[in-house]
Design a protein around this motif. Structure first.
Motif, PDB file in Angstrom:
ATOM      1  N   HIS A  51       0.894  -1.329  -0.050  1.00  0.00           N
ATOM      2  CA  HIS A  51       0.008   0.051  -0.011  1.00  0.00           C
ATOM      3  C   HIS A  51       0.825   1.205   0.074  1.00  0.00           C
ATOM      4  N   VAL A  52       0.278   2.329  -0.041  1.00  0.00           N
ATOM      5  CA  VAL A  52       1.149   3.652  -0.239  1.00  0.00           C
ATOM      6  C   VAL A  52       0.212   4.636   0.489  1.00  0.00           C
ATOM      7  N   HIS A  53       0.940   5.486   0.909  1.00  0.00           N
ATOM      8  CA  HIS A  53       0.327   6.919   1.613  1.00  0.00           C
ATOM      9  C   HIS A  53       1.021   8.067   0.959  1.00  0.00           C
ATOM     10  N   SER A  54       0.185   8.772   0.597  1.00  0.00           N
ATOM     11  CA  SER A  54       0.310  10.106  -0.160  1.00  0.00           C
ATOM     12  C   SER A  54       1.026  10.816   0.757  1.00  0.00           C
ATOM     13  N   HIS A  55       0.632  11.126   1.940  1.00  0.00           N
ATOM     14  CA  HIS A  55       0.950  12.354   2.857  1.00  0.00           C
ATOM     15  C   HIS A  55       1.826  11.841   3.895  1.00  0.00           C
ATOM     16  N   GLY A  56       1.817  10.511   4.432  1.00  0.00           N
ATOM     17  CA  GLY A  56       2.564  10.136   5.954  1.00  0.00           C
ATOM     18  C   GLY A  56       3.602   9.413   5.598  1.00  0.00           C
ATOM     19  N   GLU A  57       4.438   9.332   6.765  1.00  0.00           N
ATOM     20  CA  GLU A  57       5.956   8.560   6.860  1.00  0.00           C
ATOM     21  C   GLU A  57       5.594   7.740   7.822  1.00  0.00           C
ATOM     22  N   GLU A  58       6.370   6.446   7.678  1.00  0.00           N
ATOM     23  CA  GLU A  58       6.215   5.433   8.678  1.00  0.00           C
ATOM     24  C   GLU A  58       7.603   4.758   8.947  1.00  0.00           C
ATOM     25  N   LEU A  59       7.772   4.266  10.126  1.00  0.00           N
ATOM     26  CA  LEU A  59       8.994   3.357  10.198  1.00  0.00           C
ATOM     27  C   LEU A  59       8.697   2.306  11.176  1.00  0.00           C
ATOM     28  N   PHE A  60       9.418   1.161  10.652  1.00  0.00           N
ATOM     29  CA  PHE A  60       9.237   0.153  11.263  1.00  0.00           C
ATOM     30  C   PHE A  60      10.450  -0.752  11.902  1.00  0.00           C
TER      31      PHE A  60
END
Length: 181
Positions: A51-60
């Protein structure tokens, strides 16, 4: 002013439903942290789907177990299983154990899955904050549907939270949503 947070092991607010096992460690919000921080327990067979988010950043960050992780733009998004995706420079998914990290800037397709027979645990941060609201709503849909929520409701939920689903999501092998948003 934001309040500091100190939690013992197991501390935080549990968000649970169907295959979702998240513990909110640090809530985000205008008067809290800029990110939302979670401990996520990933059951065997779970695959969040690309999936993709146009605005958010994520860290795993993998704490225990093994997760397959992907964070790149594939040469062909139409390939049905993200495990078969390849980037322009030849990268494929990473099978990561404890200490593996994945950072995803906005607009980059990403996925994780647990193909092992053991539970995995990861630290997850999402910015901007508010992902706990998505998890709360997702858990409610999973409970309402006994682990098999209405695919149209899942698609609508994801759209509200800036999630464009590219490949199917599986909870231990059971399809939870339509293959594409």
């Amino acid at each position: 002013m934001a309040e500091p947070v100190m939690l013992p092991p197991g501390g935080g607010r549990l968000i649970h439903g169907g295959g979702l096992h998240a513990t909110l460690k640090v809530p985000g919000g205008s008067d809290q942290a800029l990110t939302s921080t979670f401990e996520i327990r990933v059951p065997p067979g779970y695959d969040v789907g690309a999936h993709v988010h146009s605005h958010g950043e994520e860290l795993f960050y993998v704490v225990e177990g093994t997760l397959d992780m992907l964070a790149f733009e594939p040469t062909d998004r139409s390939v049905g299983d993200w495990h078969d995706w390849v980037s322009r420079d030849g990268r494929t998914f990473l099978r990561g154990g404890p200490g593996s990290l994945m950072f995803i800037p906005a607009g980059v397709p990403h996925a994780f899955g647990n193909l092992s027979t053991e539970w995995a645990v990861m630290l997850f941060q999402s910015a901007p904050s508010g992902h706990e609201d998505y998890f709360d709503e997702l858990a409610a849909l999973l409970r309402e549907g006994n682990g098999r929520p209405d695919p149209e409701k899942i698609v609508a939920l994801r759209r509200r939270y800036d999630i464009e689903q590219l490949t199917g999501l599986r909870d231990g092998g059971a399809e939870e949503a339509s293959a594409r948003a």
